[in-house]
Design a protein around this motif. Structure first.
Motif, PDB file in Angstrom:
ATOM      1  N   LEU A 126       0.813  -1.216   0.000  1.00 52.14           N
ATOM      2  CA  LEU A 126       0.000   0.000   0.000  1.00 52.14           C
ATOM      3  C   LEU A 126       0.846   1.265   0.000  1.00 52.14           C
ATOM      4  CD1 LEU A 126      -2.917  -0.784   2.509  1.00 52.14           C
ATOM      5  CD2 LEU A 126      -2.887  -1.029   0.010  1.00 52.14           C
ATOM      6  N   THR A 127       2.049   1.212   0.580  1.00 54.53           N
ATOM      7  CA  THR A 127       2.896   2.401   0.674  1.00 54.53           C
ATOM      8  C   THR A 127       4.151   2.218  -0.171  1.00 54.53           C
ATOM      9  OG1 THR A 127       4.230   1.616   2.549  1.00 54.53           O
ATOM     10  CG2 THR A 127       2.112   2.669   3.057  1.00 54.53           C
ATOM     11  N   PRO A 128       4.772   3.334  -0.578  1.00 55.08           N
ATOM     12  CA  PRO A 128       6.020   3.196  -1.351  1.00 55.08           C
ATOM     13  C   PRO A 128       7.122   2.525  -0.547  1.00 55.08           C
ATOM     14  CG  PRO A 128       5.574   5.505  -0.808  1.00 55.08           C
ATOM     15  CD  PRO A 128       4.345   4.739  -0.479  1.00 55.08           C
ATOM     16  N   GLU A 129       7.116   2.705   0.780  1.00 52.41           N
ATOM     17  CA  GLU A 129       8.130   2.060   1.609  1.00 52.41           C
ATOM     18  C   GLU A 129       7.984   0.546   1.576  1.00 52.41           C
ATOM     19  OE1 GLU A 129       7.646   6.183   2.632  1.00 52.41           O
ATOM     20  OE2 GLU A 129       6.161   4.570   2.684  1.00 52.41           O
ATOM     21  N   GLU A 130       6.750   0.055   1.560  1.00 50.88           N
ATOM     22  CA  GLU A 130       6.526  -1.381   1.429  1.00 50.88           C
ATOM     23  C   GLU A 130       6.970  -1.868   0.053  1.00 50.88           C
ATOM     24  OE1 GLU A 130       2.641  -1.598   4.426  1.00 50.88           O
ATOM     25  OE2 GLU A 130       2.374  -1.673   2.255  1.00 50.88           O
ATOM     26  N   ARG A 131       6.673  -1.106  -0.950  1.00 44.33           N
ATOM     27  CA  ARG A 131       7.045  -1.502  -2.305  1.00 44.33           C
ATOM     28  C   ARG A 131       8.555  -1.516  -2.494  1.00 44.33           C
ATOM     29  NH1 ARG A 131       4.469   1.100  -7.871  1.00 44.33           N
ATOM     30  NH2 ARG A 131       4.509  -0.846  -9.073  1.00 44.33           N
ATOM     31  N   ASP A 132       9.265  -0.666  -1.737  1.00 48.22           N
ATOM     32  CA  ASP A 132      10.723  -0.593  -1.868  1.00 48.22           C
ATOM     33  C   ASP A 132      11.406  -1.930  -1.609  1.00 48.22           C
ATOM     34  OD1 ASP A 132      10.751   2.107  -2.503  1.00 48.22           O
ATOM     35  OD2 ASP A 132      11.093   2.770  -0.436  1.00 48.22           O
ATOM     36  N   VAL A 133      10.834  -2.763  -0.741  1.00 47.99           N
ATOM     37  CA  VAL A 133      11.512  -4.004  -0.367  1.00 47.99           C
ATOM     38  C   VAL A 133      11.187  -5.150  -1.321  1.00 47.99           C
ATOM     39  CG1 VAL A 133      11.527  -3.318   2.050  1.00 47.99           C
ATOM     40  CG2 VAL A 133       9.698  -4.820   1.233  1.00 47.99           C
ATOM     41  N   ILE A 134      10.322  -4.895  -2.315  1.00 47.73           N
ATOM     42  CA  ILE A 134       9.950  -5.923  -3.278  1.00 47.73           C
ATOM     43  C   ILE A 134      10.931  -5.888  -4.446  1.00 47.73           C
ATOM     44  CG2 ILE A 134       8.140  -6.774  -4.809  1.00 47.73           C
ATOM     45  CD1 ILE A 134       6.105  -5.372  -2.988  1.00 47.73           C
ATOM     46  N   ASN A 135      11.428  -7.027  -4.813  1.00 48.99           N
ATOM     47  CA  ASN A 135      12.398  -7.121  -5.896  1.00 48.99           C
ATOM     48  C   ASN A 135      11.791  -6.655  -7.220  1.00 48.99           C
ATOM     49  OD1 ASN A 135      14.575  -7.800  -7.489  1.00 48.99           O
ATOM     50  ND2 ASN A 135      14.212  -9.997  -7.418  1.00 48.99           N
ATOM     51  N   GLU A 136      12.483  -5.755  -7.910  1.00 50.73           N
ATOM     52  CA  GLU A 136      12.022  -5.283  -9.225  1.00 50.73           C
ATOM     53  C   GLU A 136      12.672  -6.031 -10.375  1.00 50.73           C
ATOM     54  OE1 GLU A 136      11.050  -1.133 -10.160  1.00 50.73           O
ATOM     55  OE2 GLU A 136      12.016  -0.598  -8.261  1.00 50.73           O
ATOM     56  N   GLN A 137      13.414  -7.081 -10.095  1.00 47.62           N
ATOM     57  CA  GLN A 137      14.006  -7.854 -11.189  1.00 47.62           C
ATOM     58  C   GLN A 137      12.912  -8.270 -12.165  1.00 47.62           C
ATOM     59  OE1 GLN A 137      17.189  -8.861 -11.754  1.00 47.62           O
ATOM     60  NE2 GLN A 137      18.301  -8.757  -9.824  1.00 47.62           N
ATOM     61  N   PRO A 138      13.155  -8.167 -13.472  1.00 41.19           N
ATOM     62  CA  PRO A 138      12.127  -8.546 -14.444  1.00 41.19           C
ATOM     63  C   PRO A 138      11.739 -10.011 -14.318  1.00 41.19           C
ATOM     64  CG  PRO A 138      13.923  -7.341 -15.496  1.00 41.19           C
ATOM     65  CD  PRO A 138      14.382  -7.666 -14.109  1.00 41.19           C
ATOM     66  N   ASP A 139      10.484 -10.302 -14.608  1.00 41.74           N
ATOM     67  CA  ASP A 139      10.007 -11.673 -14.683  1.00 41.74           C
ATOM     68  C   ASP A 139      10.912 -12.437 -15.652  1.00 41.74           C
ATOM     69  OD1 ASP A 139       8.531 -14.018 -15.552  1.00 41.74           O
ATOM     70  OD2 ASP A 139       6.723 -13.094 -14.738  1.00 41.74           O
ATOM     71  N   TYR A 140      11.372 -13.605 -15.231  1.00 38.74           N
ATOM     72  CA  TYR A 140      12.329 -14.357 -16.056  1.00 38.74           C
ATOM     73  C   TYR A 140      11.763 -14.723 -17.422  1.00 38.74           C
ATOM     74  CZ  TYR A 140       9.785 -18.730 -15.165  1.00 38.74           C
ATOM     75  OH  TYR A 140       8.829 -19.720 -15.127  1.00 38.74           O
ATOM     76  N   ARG A 141      10.431 -14.663 -17.570  1.00 42.21           N
ATOM     77  CA  ARG A 141       9.810 -15.035 -18.848  1.00 42.21           C
ATOM     78  C   ARG A 141       9.683 -13.855 -19.810  1.00 42.21           C
ATOM     79  NH1 ARG A 141       4.522 -17.052 -15.837  1.00 42.21           N
ATOM     80  NH2 ARG A 141       4.881 -14.958 -15.055  1.00 42.21           N
ATOM     81  N   SER A 142      10.150 -12.666 -19.398  1.00 45.33           N
ATOM     82  CA  SER A 142       9.870 -11.443 -20.155  1.00 45.33           C
ATOM     83  C   SER A 142      10.335 -11.507 -21.614  1.00 45.33           C
ATOM     84  CB  SER A 142      10.524 -10.243 -19.463  1.00 45.33           C
ATOM     85  OG  SER A 142       9.994 -10.068 -18.172  1.00 45.33           O
TER      86      SER A 142
END
Length: 663
Positions: free
Chosen positions: A375-391
């Motif tokens: 819900l918050t940008p701080e929570e989103r910060d800890v989520i890996n942004e690596q592209p989906d391996y199937r991209s």
């Protein structure tokens, strides 16, 4: 300014945590040499005092000073394996509220006000030992007003993949470039995002003990240079011995990356840390699968499970993930669909390193990408942004098959660009997390239907064997107007499994693919991967329409080389609410009948009321949000494609996958 603090517990009498830690401690405590034949456990001198293991050491590293607006971080390293719960508390300074990193060995926040901040960390082991220390940060007002933030300081496992994003605020001049460098710690593998965004993708090194790495992100402008440092603790992890959670790309791996440490969200769960050992362990193997007596299917405990019962089966990498999932079940499940569907699972795992989400019939657990929970940008910060391996799969094909959920001719849930640092309302999770759960839990109930649970399960057996003891639901669904297009079965292997395209497949036009797809009985191209996905797509689309009035668009478009707008993807043929097509609705009804019997009567009636709507041929994907045309070849409403900057680029990647097993 970086600093470290050390804490030694008062007592030297440490309980050994399992065989691996015992072996490590034996090595550490035997540095002065060993006995010479005095027998097992003896130094050869009966008067010699016993060797006392060295105490565990907690080290806190981070910024001791900062300016208002800076991104500040503190990370913890522990000299001994086994500490898996980390509780951070703010003792002084302007109140920050919930810390997104709580539950892990690293926290990060943007300093909102000047003042002296103090934090206390308690690191706990499954056997009850605690290590406690405090860390102080002094935040000044600052003078320039210009700042950049490298987000976010965190804890990761050795060998893990993670991302750091460079944000800037109030800087002067024009941006000329940005760059990243590692400035301390064991060498990691660094790759910058090739899409032109200021993101660093990192693969953590292997370590023999917790190690702190520091990285610098620098923004160059026409008036100067601005930089920030991020702290990342790479945690030593037990040796990977599992054939299933693999460090590599083996045939039977559920993931290609080492696992984050996870913990039972409910500290007092009757399954405790056994949950992780059963479903998310680097040691999971044929000789130590958990039986249903050790970790039962939720439906074995209660046919109408409460939220409290469900939460006893939840594993998380961060506290907020469990809290958000619990709130979702309490506030956004008015029909009890998700509680009923969760009867088929042994556990729910939510971790920042899961991408994309999946269900695994080997363990009976669902594994959720927290991208659908923040819900918050701080929570989103800890989520890996690596592209989906199937991209990159199927990039040589000449067509795209985008999908989206819509309501009242608009997107059912919004798209948020990470750099904008926006929060989102809790109501967004209804469609976002709801659609994901309908899909993953369709898989779970496909493998372990309520009918199987009602017949009784053998508590001495493992989940997989009991799930395989009877027929799976997708066989019944496939028997009703089953999929026929051999071309699409083969193309799905290219798009979703990475098989190389044949010369013929590379020549297929959008017209060819539309001719394969629309006369057939799938609701989405992804259905051609396996009967499991076919069944899950039917169920997901039906339930989203029934419960939320949300319809699904699917289309076949061109594949533009360098798109700048969603309308560069021109629809050759498309459909909204395909689930209501005559030969498809019977398949969808069968799926609901077996996966969620409680909803079958209402779902069947709802399906009979649906009439699919054709998208406008020749118009852009964005323009087709309101498909007010006559049939598939109606007159265009625009003389030329119009920019649609607010509309996200289309995607054809599903948010889920089924890992293979060796069985």
């Amino acid at each position: 300014m970086p600093a470290e603090t050390h804490f030694f517990p008062d007592s030297l009498k440490q309980t050994l945590r399992g065989s691996l830690v015992a072996a490590l401690m034996a090595v550490l405590s035997a540095c002065g040499g060993g006995g010479s034949g005095g027998g097992s456990g003896s130094s050869g001198d009966n008067n010699q005092p016993p060797i006392v293991p060295a105490p565990a050491v907690l080290v806190l590293s981070g910024d001791t000073s900062a300016e208002v607006g800076d991104s500040v971080g503190v990370v913890a390293s522990v000299s001994e394996l086994g500490y898996n719960r980390f509780r951070w508390e703010q003792l002084s300074g302007p109140a920050l509220g919930n810390l997104a990193g709580n539950g892990t060995a690293g926290i990060s926040f943007d300093a909102p006000f000047r003042g002296s901040y103090r934090f206390r960390l308690t690191a706990s082991s499954p056997t009850g030992e605690d290590l406690v220390d405090t860390f102080d940060i002094n935040v000044d007002a600052g003078s320039s007003g210009s700042s950049v933030q490298l987000r976010a300081d965190r804890a990761v496992s050795e060998g893990a993949e993670f991302s750091l994003r460079l944000n800037a605020s109030n800087y002067s001049g024009e941006v000329t470039s940005w760059g990243f460098e590692q400035i301390s710690g064991p060498r990691a593998s660094l790759n910058e995002d090739d899409s032109g965004q200021p993101i660093l993708f990192v693969t953590a090194p292997k370590v023999t003990g917790d190690q702190v790495l520091t990285f610098r992100g620098t923004l160059e402008t026409t008036t100067g240079s601005f930089s920030d440092i991020a702290y990342v603790v790479v945690q030593d992890r037990p040796e990977v011995t599992s054939e299933y959670f693999c460090d590599g790309t083996g045939d039977y791996c559920a993931t290609t990356s080492p696992l984050n440490p996870v913990y039972s969200y409910r500290a007092q769960s009757p399954y405790g840390d056994r949950l992780a050992a059963c479903v998310y362990s680097n040691q999971l193997g044929d000789d130590n699968f958990c039986t249903l007596g050790q970790l039962p299917v939720i439906g074995m405990e209660n046919s109408a499970p409460s939220v409290d019962l469900i939460m006893d089966h939840v594993l998380v990498s961060h506290d907020w993930m469990g809290a958000r999932f619990e709130r979702f079940l309490k506030e956004l499940d008015p029909y009890g669909d998700f509680a009923n569907l969760l009867r088929a699972t042994t556990a729910i795992v939510i971790s920042s390193d899961i991408r994309p989400s999946f269900y695994w019939s080997l363990t009976g657990a669902i594994y959720l990408d927290p991208e659908s929970l923040w819900l918050t940008p701080e929570e989103r910060d800890v989520i890996n942004e690596q592209p989906d391996y199937r991209s990159g799969f199927g990039s040589e094909l000449r067509f795209v098959t985008p999908w989206r959920y819509v309501k009242n001719n608009n997107y059912a849930f919004a798209s948020y660009y990470p750099a904008d640092r926006n929060s989102r309302p809790f109501s967004d999770l209804e469609a976002d997390l709801g659609s994901l759960l309908y899909h993953e839990l369709a898989h779970a109930n496909d493998a372990m239907s309520q009918a199987k649970i009602n017949r009784g399960l053998d508590r001495q057996d493992i989940f997989f064997n009991q799930a395989q003891s009877g027929s799976v639901v997708n066989k019944s669904v496939s028997a009703v107007n089953g999929l026929q297009s051999e071309q699409l079965f083969a193309l799905a292997e290219v798009r979703y499994r990475g098989e190389p395209a044949t010369l013929e497949q590379r020549t297929y036009s959008p017209q060819d693919v539309a001719g394969f797809f629309f006369p057939d009985t799938a609701t989405d191209f992804y259905a051609y991967v396996t009967p499991w996905e076919d069944t899950a797509m039917l169920f997901e689309e039906t339930m989203m329409s029934l419960r939320f009035g949300i319809e699904r668009d699917v289309a076949v478009t061109n594949s533009p080389t360098s798109p700048t707008s969603a309308d560069d993807f021109v629809v050759y043929q498309g459909q909204r609410g395909r689930i209501g097509a005559g030969r498809i609705r019977a398949r969808a009804s069968t799926a609901v009948q077996w996966l969620l019997p409680e909803a079958w009567a209402s779902a069947d009636a709802h399906l009979q009321s649906l009439i699919p709507v054709a998208l406008c041929s020749g118009e852009g994907w964005g323009q087709n949000l309101n498909p007010a045309c006559e049939g598939q070849s109606g007159l265009l409403r625009f003389a030329a494609p119009q920019p649609s900057g607010a509309i996200p680029m289309p995607t054809e990647l599903p948010r889920s996958f089924l890992p293979p097993t060796r069985f």
